[in-house]
Design an enzyme around this catalytic site. Structure first.
Site, short mmCIF file in Angstrom:
data_model
loop_
_atom_site.label_atom_id
_atom_site.label_comp_id
_atom_site.label_asym_id
_atom_site.label_seq_id
_atom_site.Cartn_x
_atom_site.Cartn_y
_atom_site.Cartn_z
CB THR A 1 -0.86 -0.04 1.20
OG1 THR A 1 -1.46 -1.37 1.18
CG2 THR A 1 -1.75 1.13 1.06
CE LYS B 1 -4.88 -2.45 1.18
NZ LYS B 1 -3.67 -3.41 1.10
N GLY C 1 -14.85 -7.52 18.49
CA GLY C 1 -13.39 -7.90 18.99
C GLY C 1 -12.89 -6.90 20.01
CB CYS D 1 -3.34 -3.28 6.87
SG CYS D 1 -2.08 -4.04 6.02
CE LYS E 1 -5.02 -11.48 10.52
NZ LYS E 1 -5.67 -11.33 9.26
#
Ligand code: UDX
Length: 423
Positions: free
Chosen positions: A123, A201, A250, A257, A318
């Site tokens: 990115t 993106k 969560g 990102c 994660k």
């Protein structure tokens, strides 16, 4: 016609995954990196990062002779397609720093083969493709933006099973060459201009982060007024316009990102004097969510955090990755230790140096703890031996921020499970 040869500059998460996957698709790929130790490690078939399936692809690529790694800049002179997979770390303003990218382009620009396509893959800030074209300053080399949509932990799967392949270029032939690299893979093809490709993106990540901020707000509402967030997300997810994925509350979104890309998009809007309250609020809401998590921890510890013991399962941002960049677990640990709470953490893969917490076996971390907080959804935690957990905790309470432990199964061992937005 022979297959285009590929050079991948930068062998981090994105570059390494792309290099290994393109070799898997039968292309001759060279991975170029300035880090000699890393190149040596990769050349011996060992991945420096934990990514399921990557070691196998790496070994197969090296054995077939299609994949090689080097520190030599000579590799730039023979490649048909050059992927730029370099880091763009955020500056204090939130704007990504493109100096590493610029350095690499300036280093290799003269050596590039005439007709080569130079592709931005990792990115980059909006408008970078234009900058890269200007730095290249070569009429015979064409710029393409081909953003990655790879989730850490399932990057190989995502590469080989894309929802879409976005190719942005002002040169149609170069766009077709880059598109052809994905011929063996499913998914829609989207040809557009480079700026739109870059924006796709950012927009995808900002939209997904906003979706999660929204879902976490629903969980907070359920925590206050009742209702079951799982029923609510199932209820809205059945509407195909909303879609049923990315709806699990969560500890807040993190990783390498989302925080960077959402901040980058907001910073870009600010610099253009544009108001983007939805995008800004997604970030603010995520910050509020961390506060909510700490409030829940305080509530379930049931006493002052000062001197309390908290066991934390999960350090990675994660499951499926060893990446701890912008990990909510670290944010939680920092806030707890700032209040003199003792944190003992466990993670099957991720490691963190320093004295934020002591890292140990998942069951040892529970010994005499006032609360077990589950921050990462690893299967090791999902399948935990709850009898052992119950034996070790000083208070039989779990705050399951990922919703992976069955309250009924836990109750059989005398454990109470609290979870965000669930009764
Ligand atoms: C993301 C994008 O998904 C990927 O397309 C992009 O190219 C890179 O950034 P990644 O950062 O690896 O991938 O993680 P992702 O799986 O998208 O999760 C981002 C964050 O959202 C994590 O903190 C995760 O725990 C959280 N999350 C995700 C939830 O809290 N609930 C969900 O339902 C999904």
């Amino acid at each position: 016609m022979s297959k285009p040869s590929i050079l991948v500059i930068g062998t981090g998460y994105v570059g390494l995954t792309c290099a290994a996957c393109f070799a898997n698709q039968g292309f001759k790929v060279t991975g170029l990196d300035i880090d000699e130790d890393k190149v040596q490690l990769l050349s011996s078939g060992t991945s420096p990062i934990f990514e399921p399936g990557l070691d196998e692809l790496l070994t197969a690529g090296l054995e077939s002779g299609l994949l090689e790694f080097t520190t030599s800049a000579d590799a730039a002179s023979t490649a048909d397609v050059v992927f730029l997979c370099l880091p763009t770390p955020p500056l204090p303003t939130g704007t990504p720093d493109i100096s590493i990218l610029r350095g690499a382009v300036m280093q290799h620009r003269e050596a590039l083969k005439s007709g080569a396509a130079v592709v931005t893959k990792s990115t980059v800030p909006l408008g970078t493709s234009k900058d890269v074209a200007a730095w290249l300053d070569r009429d015979d080399v064409h710029l393409v933006s081909n953003p990655e949509f790879l989730r850490e932990g399932s990057a190989i799967h995502d590469f080989l099973n894309p929802d879409r392949v976005v190719v942005g270029s002002l040169n149609h032939d170069a766009a077709l060459v880059v598109q052809s690299l994905y011929d063996g893979l499913p998914g829609e093809r989207i040809l557009c201009d480079p700026l739109s490709a870059e924006l796709i993106k950012y927009a995808a990540n900002a939209f997904l982060a906003t979706k999660l901020s929204f879902v976490n707000e629903l969980a907070r509402i359920c925590d206050e007024v009742g209702g079951d967030v799982d029923a609510v997300t199932y209820g809205i997810g059945t509407d195909h316009r909303i879609a049923d994925s990315f709806l699990t509350p969560g500890p807040g979104w993190g990783g390498s990102c989302f925080p960077k890309d959402v901040a980058g998009l907001a910073a870009l809007a600010r610099s253009s004097r544009l108001r983007v309250p939805v995008i800004e609020s997604a970030v603010e809401s995520n910050r509020d969510h961390f506060d909510h998590v700490i409030t829940q921890i305080r509530k379930h510890v049931g006493k002052s955090l000062q001197g309390a013991n908290v066991a934390m399962w999960g350090i990675a941002f994660k499951a499926g990755t060893d990446d701890t960049r912008s990990s909510p677990a670290l944010d939680i640990a920092e806030r707890l230790t700032a209040e003199q709470c003792d944190v003992r953490a466990a993670d099957p893969v991720a490691k963190v140096d320093g004295n934020l917490f002591t890292q140990m076996d998942m069951y040892d971390a529970c010994t005499d703890a006032d609360l077990l907080v589950i921050a990462t959804e690893w299967d090791e935690f999902r399948d935990a031996d709850l009898a052992q957990v119950a034996d070790r905790l000083s208070q039989p309470t779990i705050l399951d921020l990922r919703g992976i432990i069955s309250p009924e199964a836990a109750a059989e061992h005398g454990l109470t499970v609290h979870s965000l937005g669930r009764p």
